[in-house]
Design a protein around this motif. Structure first.
Motif, PDB file in Angstrom:
ATOM      1  N   MET A   1       0.833  -1.202   0.000  1.00  0.00           N
ATOM      2  CA  MET A   1       0.000   0.000   0.000  1.00  0.00           C
ATOM      3  C   MET A   1       0.873   1.259   0.000  1.00  0.00           C
ATOM      4  O   MET A   1       0.625   2.218  -0.736  1.00  0.00           O
ATOM      5  N   THR A   2       1.910   1.242   0.820  1.00  0.00           N
ATOM      6  CA  THR A   2       2.810   2.387   0.890  1.00  0.00           C
ATOM      7  C   THR A   2       3.524   2.605  -0.436  1.00  0.00           C
ATOM      8  O   THR A   2       3.664   3.733  -0.918  1.00  0.00           O
ATOM      9  N   LYS A   3       3.980   1.529  -1.035  1.00  0.00           N
ATOM     10  CA  LYS A   3       4.679   1.616  -2.323  1.00  0.00           C
ATOM     11  C   LYS A   3       3.770   2.216  -3.401  1.00  0.00           C
ATOM     12  O   LYS A   3       4.143   3.159  -4.108  1.00  0.00           O
ATOM     13  N   LEU A   4       2.572   1.662  -3.528  1.00  0.00           N
ATOM     14  CA  LEU A   4       1.663   2.065  -4.599  1.00  0.00           C
ATOM     15  C   LEU A   4       1.204   3.514  -4.455  1.00  0.00           C
ATOM     16  O   LEU A   4       1.215   4.286  -5.417  1.00  0.00           O
ATOM     17  N   PHE A   5       0.812   3.899  -3.241  1.00  0.00           N
ATOM     18  CA  PHE A   5       0.274   5.246  -3.063  1.00  0.00           C
ATOM     19  C   PHE A   5       1.367   6.299  -2.925  1.00  0.00           C
ATOM     20  O   PHE A   5       1.161   7.464  -3.300  1.00  0.00           O
ATOM     21  N   SER A   6       2.537   5.929  -2.396  1.00  0.00           N
ATOM     22  CA  SER A   6       3.615   6.916  -2.279  1.00  0.00           C
ATOM     23  C   SER A   6       4.120   7.347  -3.649  1.00  0.00           C
ATOM     24  O   SER A   6       4.545   8.496  -3.837  1.00  0.00           O
ATOM     25  N   ARG A   7       4.088   6.444  -4.618  1.00  0.00           N
ATOM     26  CA  ARG A   7       4.505   6.808  -5.975  1.00  0.00           C
ATOM     27  C   ARG A   7       3.642   7.944  -6.519  1.00  0.00           C
ATOM     28  O   ARG A   7       4.138   8.871  -7.174  1.00  0.00           O
ATOM     29  N   GLU A   8       2.349   7.864  -6.250  1.00  0.00           N
ATOM     30  CA  GLU A   8       1.429   8.920  -6.699  1.00  0.00           C
ATOM     31  C   GLU A   8       1.699  10.222  -5.950  1.00  0.00           C
ATOM     32  O   GLU A   8       1.641  11.314  -6.532  1.00  0.00           O
ATOM     33  N   MET A   9       1.987  10.105  -4.654  1.00  0.00           N
ATOM     34  CA  MET A   9       2.273  11.292  -3.851  1.00  0.00           C
ATOM     35  C   MET A   9       3.549  11.980  -4.314  1.00  0.00           C
ATOM     36  O   MET A   9       3.622  13.212  -4.372  1.00  0.00           O
ATOM     37  N   VAL A  10       4.564  11.197  -4.632  1.00  0.00           N
ATOM     38  CA  VAL A  10       5.835  11.752  -5.108  1.00  0.00           C
ATOM     39  C   VAL A  10       5.629  12.546  -6.395  1.00  0.00           C
ATOM     40  O   VAL A  10       6.206  13.631  -6.584  1.00  0.00           O
ATOM     41  N   LYS A  11       4.786  12.021  -7.279  1.00  0.00           N
ATOM     42  CA  LYS A  11       4.497  12.721  -8.529  1.00  0.00           C
ATOM     43  C   LYS A  11       3.883  14.092  -8.258  1.00  0.00           C
ATOM     44  O   LYS A  11       4.151  15.070  -8.963  1.00  0.00           O
ATOM     45  N   ARG A  12       3.042  14.157  -7.213  1.00  0.00           N
ATOM     46  CA  ARG A  12       2.356  15.409  -6.878  1.00  0.00           C
ATOM     47  C   ARG A  12       3.174  16.285  -5.938  1.00  0.00           C
ATOM     48  O   ARG A  12       2.767  17.406  -5.638  1.00  0.00           O
ATOM     49  N   LYS A  13       4.293  15.728  -5.418  1.00  0.00           N
ATOM     50  CA  LYS A  13       5.124  16.434  -4.445  1.00  0.00           C
ATOM     51  C   LYS A  13       4.342  16.785  -3.173  1.00  0.00           C
ATOM     52  O   LYS A  13       4.585  17.808  -2.523  1.00  0.00           O
ATOM     53  N   LYS A  14       3.466  15.870  -2.779  1.00  0.00           N
ATOM     54  CA  LYS A  14       2.625  16.153  -1.612  1.00  0.00           C
ATOM     55  C   LYS A  14       1.946  14.868  -1.140  1.00  0.00           C
ATOM     56  O   LYS A  14       1.476  14.077  -1.963  1.00  0.00           O
ATOM     57  N   GLY A  15       1.883  14.696   0.170  1.00  0.00           N
ATOM     58  CA  GLY A  15       1.161  13.550   0.708  1.00  0.00           C
ATOM     59  C   GLY A  15       1.599  13.208   2.119  1.00  0.00           C
ATOM     60  O   GLY A  15       2.670  13.634   2.579  1.00  0.00           O
ATOM     61  N   LYS A  16       0.756  12.449   2.809  1.00  0.00           N
ATOM     62  CA  LYS A  16       1.056  12.009   4.170  1.00  0.00           C
ATOM     63  C   LYS A  16       0.715  10.525   4.303  1.00  0.00           C
ATOM     64  O   LYS A  16      -0.306  10.067   3.774  1.00  0.00           O
ATOM     65  N   ILE A  17       1.579   9.801   5.036  1.00  0.00           N
ATOM     66  CA  ILE A  17       1.353   8.380   5.283  1.00  0.00           C
ATOM     67  C   ILE A  17       1.460   8.126   6.779  1.00  0.00           C
ATOM     68  O   ILE A  17       2.431   8.559   7.422  1.00  0.00           O
ATOM     69  N   LEU A  18       0.464   7.443   7.329  1.00  0.00           N
ATOM     70  CA  LEU A  18       0.465   7.056   8.743  1.00  0.00           C
ATOM     71  C   LEU A  18       0.437   5.539   8.826  1.00  0.00           C
ATOM     72  O   LEU A  18      -0.529   4.907   8.400  1.00  0.00           O
TER      73      LEU A  18
END
Length: 255
Positions: free
Chosen positions: A118-135
């Motif tokens: 889950m972290t791998k898949l969604f962090s890739r999208e966040m990196v593209k947007r230069k924004k995001g939070k993971i808990l």
């Protein structure tokens, strides 16, 4: 536009309370758990009380491939996940040589593999947007071994180590990673794991509130409660002995 948070294990306990906290702050939500019925009941409550958009996605993340299916479903709906909460987890108490191997395998799949996917898949999208939070939800068990609950504590040690490492990697891309490490919490976890309720356990609502506040402050590690903060600072050998005695007392099995 409102931001969207995806919460796994949202049907009860900390996940349920986190859903309420995020909804109260006007986040749209994606609620994930195995029980569609429980999720739909919570979704209806949150929509009525907080006027937010709530999507329900029933997935069993202990099954191989479930994380990718969930990610694909989110993508198909063209929903941007701004905050990912990996809360789903399972435990099991007992002598390691006596507990069922399939329960250990399921625990590792859910607590480690699914969380990593889950972290791998969604962090890739966040990196593209230069924004995001993971808990990522760990435990005070992340800090020292736990006899009688060995595999569970080992999986939570992974969560803490993994989260702290990628927090350093992703910081440059505007993505924060936080490990929430609560001690005993008043949820159904103890019953499911096969042990008695823990005296002095914290309310899930309190843990959720502290988790939300710490996440917004970009904390790398959140340990709710003064006693828990003291516990994790003790020598690991001493903590392991304390864990050993506690699990002996709390185990539902008599040996």
């Amino acid at each position: 536009m409102k931001e969207t948070v995806l919460i796994t294990g949202a049907s009860s306990g900390i996940g349920y309370e986190l859903a309420r906290v995020f909804a109260s702050h006007k986040y749209n939500l994606i609620l994930v758990a195995r029980s569609a019925k429980k999720l739909n009941e919570l979704a209806e409550l949150l929509r009525n009380q907080y006027d937010v958009k709530v999507d329900v996605m029933a997935h069993d993340l202990s099954q191989v491939g479930a994380s990718k299916k969930l990610f694909d479903e989110v993508k198909s709906l063209q929903i941007t996940v701004d905050v990912l909460v990996n809360n789903a987890g399972v435990g099991n108490v007992g002598f390691f040589h006596e507990t069922e191997l399939n329960k250990d395998a399921e625990m590792i799949q859910l607590n480690i593999t699914a969380l990593t996917e889950m972290t791998k898949l969604f962090s890739r999208e966040m990196v593209k947007r230069k924004k995001g939070k993971i808990l990522n939800v760990g435990s005070t068990g992340s800090f020292a071994p736990g006899p009688y609950i060995a595999v569970y504590y080992a999986t939570k040690a992974y969560v803490l180590s993994f989260s702290k490492a990628i927090a350093k990697e992703l910081k440059a891309y505007g993505v924060t990673v936080t490990a929430l490490c609560p001690g005993a919490v008043k949820t159904n976890f103890c019953k499911t794991a096969g042990k008695r309720d823990v005296p002095g356990a914290m309310e899930a609502s309190v843990v959720a509130k502290l988790a939300y506040e710490g996440l917004l402050k970009n904390k790398e590690v959140i340990v709710p409660g003064v006693q828990n903060k003291i516990l994790i600072r003790l020598p690991k050998g001493l903590v392991s002995s304390i864990n050993f005695k506690n699990q002996q007392k709390l185990s539902l099995k008599n040996h």
